[in-house]
Scaffold this motif. Sequence first.
Motif, PDB file in Angstrom:
ATOM      1  N   MET A   1     -92.206  25.444 -43.631  1.00 50.57           N
ATOM      2  CA  MET A   1     -91.545  26.722 -43.830  1.00 50.57           C
ATOM      3  C   MET A   1     -92.152  27.714 -42.832  1.00 50.57           C
ATOM      4  O   MET A   1     -93.357  27.858 -42.730  1.00 50.57           O
ATOM      5  CB  MET A   1     -91.763  27.175 -45.279  1.00 50.57           C
ATOM      6  CG  MET A   1     -91.089  28.471 -45.610  1.00 50.57           C
ATOM      7  SD  MET A   1     -91.355  29.012 -47.310  1.00 50.57           S
ATOM      8  CE  MET A   1     -90.032  28.179 -48.129  1.00 50.57           C
ATOM      9  N   SER A   2     -91.295  28.416 -42.129  1.00 53.42           N
ATOM     10  CA  SER A   2     -91.760  29.367 -41.120  1.00 53.42           C
ATOM     11  C   SER A   2     -92.266  30.642 -41.805  1.00 53.42           C
ATOM     12  O   SER A   2     -91.940  30.908 -42.964  1.00 53.42           O
ATOM     13  CB  SER A   2     -90.618  29.716 -40.166  1.00 53.42           C
ATOM     14  OG  SER A   2     -89.692  30.565 -40.816  1.00 53.42           O
ATOM     15  N   PRO A   3     -93.054  31.437 -41.075  1.00 54.52           N
ATOM     16  CA  PRO A   3     -93.511  32.701 -41.663  1.00 54.52           C
ATOM     17  C   PRO A   3     -92.355  33.599 -42.097  1.00 54.52           C
ATOM     18  O   PRO A   3     -92.430  34.265 -43.124  1.00 54.52           O
ATOM     19  CB  PRO A   3     -94.316  33.347 -40.540  1.00 54.52           C
ATOM     20  CG  PRO A   3     -94.779  32.197 -39.704  1.00 54.52           C
ATOM     21  CD  PRO A   3     -93.671  31.185 -39.779  1.00 54.52           C
ATOM     22  N   LEU A   4     -91.278  33.589 -41.330  1.00 56.62           N
ATOM     23  CA  LEU A   4     -90.125  34.407 -41.704  1.00 56.62           C
ATOM     24  C   LEU A   4     -89.504  33.905 -43.006  1.00 56.62           C
ATOM     25  O   LEU A   4     -89.160  34.700 -43.892  1.00 56.62           O
ATOM     26  CB  LEU A   4     -89.082  34.412 -40.589  1.00 56.62           C
ATOM     27  CG  LEU A   4     -87.796  35.181 -40.886  1.00 56.62           C
ATOM     28  CD1 LEU A   4     -88.101  36.650 -41.199  1.00 56.62           C
ATOM     29  CD2 LEU A   4     -86.821  35.075 -39.742  1.00 56.62           C
ATOM     30  N   GLU A   5     -89.376  32.594 -43.149  1.00 54.08           N
ATOM     31  CA  GLU A   5     -88.803  32.039 -44.368  1.00 54.08           C
ATOM     32  C   GLU A   5     -89.689  32.347 -45.578  1.00 54.08           C
ATOM     33  O   GLU A   5     -89.190  32.657 -46.657  1.00 54.08           O
ATOM     34  CB  GLU A   5     -88.620  30.530 -44.229  1.00 54.08           C
ATOM     35  CG  GLU A   5     -87.508  30.160 -43.269  1.00 54.08           C
ATOM     36  CD  GLU A   5     -87.479  28.678 -42.963  1.00 54.08           C
ATOM     37  OE1 GLU A   5     -86.379  28.163 -42.729  1.00 54.08           O
ATOM     38  OE2 GLU A   5     -88.553  28.042 -42.963  1.00 54.08           O
ATOM     39  N   ARG A   6     -91.019  32.293 -45.390  1.00 58.38           N
ATOM     40  CA  ARG A   6     -91.922  32.642 -46.488  1.00 58.38           C
ATOM     41  C   ARG A   6     -91.751  34.101 -46.877  1.00 58.38           C
ATOM     42  O   ARG A   6     -91.733  34.445 -48.047  1.00 58.38           O
ATOM     43  CB  ARG A   6     -93.372  32.356 -46.090  1.00 58.38           C
ATOM     44  CG  ARG A   6     -93.718  30.886 -46.142  1.00 58.38           C
ATOM     45  CD  ARG A   6     -95.215  30.656 -46.115  1.00 58.38           C
ATOM     46  NE  ARG A   6     -95.890  31.271 -44.983  1.00 58.38           N
ATOM     47  CZ  ARG A   6     -96.101  30.693 -43.813  1.00 58.38           C
ATOM     48  NH1 ARG A   6     -95.681  29.460 -43.588  1.00 58.38           N
ATOM     49  NH2 ARG A   6     -96.737  31.329 -42.848  1.00 58.38           N
ATOM     50  N   LEU A   7     -91.627  34.962 -45.877  1.00 57.50           N
ATOM     51  CA  LEU A   7     -91.435  36.388 -46.152  1.00 57.50           C
ATOM     52  C   LEU A   7     -90.124  36.631 -46.894  1.00 57.50           C
ATOM     53  O   LEU A   7     -90.073  37.378 -47.861  1.00 57.50           O
ATOM     54  CB  LEU A   7     -91.462  37.186 -44.845  1.00 57.50           C
ATOM     55  CG  LEU A   7     -91.239  38.684 -44.968  1.00 57.50           C
ATOM     56  CD1 LEU A   7     -92.368  39.324 -45.759  1.00 57.50           C
ATOM     57  CD2 LEU A   7     -91.136  39.317 -43.599  1.00 57.50           C
ATOM     58  N   LEU A   8     -89.069  35.980 -46.460  1.00 57.16           N
ATOM     59  CA  LEU A   8     -87.770  36.168 -47.099  1.00 57.16           C
ATOM     60  C   LEU A   8     -87.736  35.580 -48.511  1.00 57.16           C
ATOM     61  O   LEU A   8     -86.957  36.034 -49.349  1.00 57.16           O
ATOM     62  CB  LEU A   8     -86.665  35.546 -46.243  1.00 57.16           C
ATOM     63  CG  LEU A   8     -86.413  36.232 -44.894  1.00 57.16           C
ATOM     64  CD1 LEU A   8     -85.397  35.448 -44.078  1.00 57.16           C
ATOM     65  CD2 LEU A   8     -85.973  37.656 -45.081  1.00 57.16           C
ATOM     66  N   ALA A   9     -88.582  34.612 -48.777  1.00 57.71           N
ATOM     67  CA  ALA A   9     -88.612  33.987 -50.101  1.00 57.71           C
ATOM     68  C   ALA A   9     -89.393  34.811 -51.115  1.00 57.71           C
ATOM     69  O   ALA A   9     -89.286  34.577 -52.318  1.00 57.71           O
ATOM     70  CB  ALA A   9     -89.214  32.588 -49.996  1.00 57.71           C
ATOM     71  N   GLU A  10     -90.199  35.769 -50.639  1.00 63.03           N
ATOM     72  CA  GLU A  10     -90.974  36.589 -51.562  1.00 63.03           C
ATOM     73  C   GLU A  10     -90.054  37.436 -52.420  1.00 63.03           C
ATOM     74  O   GLU A  10     -88.968  37.834 -52.002  1.00 63.03           O
ATOM     75  CB  GLU A  10     -91.913  37.529 -50.792  1.00 63.03           C
ATOM     76  CG  GLU A  10     -93.071  36.839 -50.150  1.00 63.03           C
ATOM     77  CD  GLU A  10     -93.988  37.814 -49.430  1.00 63.03           C
ATOM     78  OE1 GLU A  10     -93.867  39.030 -49.657  1.00 63.03           O
ATOM     79  OE2 GLU A  10     -94.814  37.347 -48.647  1.00 63.03           O
TER      80      GLU A  10
END
Length: 60
Positions: free
Chosen positions: A1-10
């Motif tokens: 999971m990319s950093p952007l995907e982790r951020l969007l999943a928060e």
Amino acid sequence: MSPLERLLAEEIPIRPTPAQPWSRWTQQQQDEHWAALCATVGTPGAPRPNHSENAAQNAA
């Protein structure tokens, strides 16, 4: 999971629905709000000010 995907999943906090201008807060809602404010500023359990204290301070 990319950093952007982790951020969007928060979980993104959302604002509560605003109170209707014609409604009044119950005593329980006021107490809960005061407790949340005190916890946020680091003074849990602080007593709520009352009108007579405010009037005495403003009169001086």
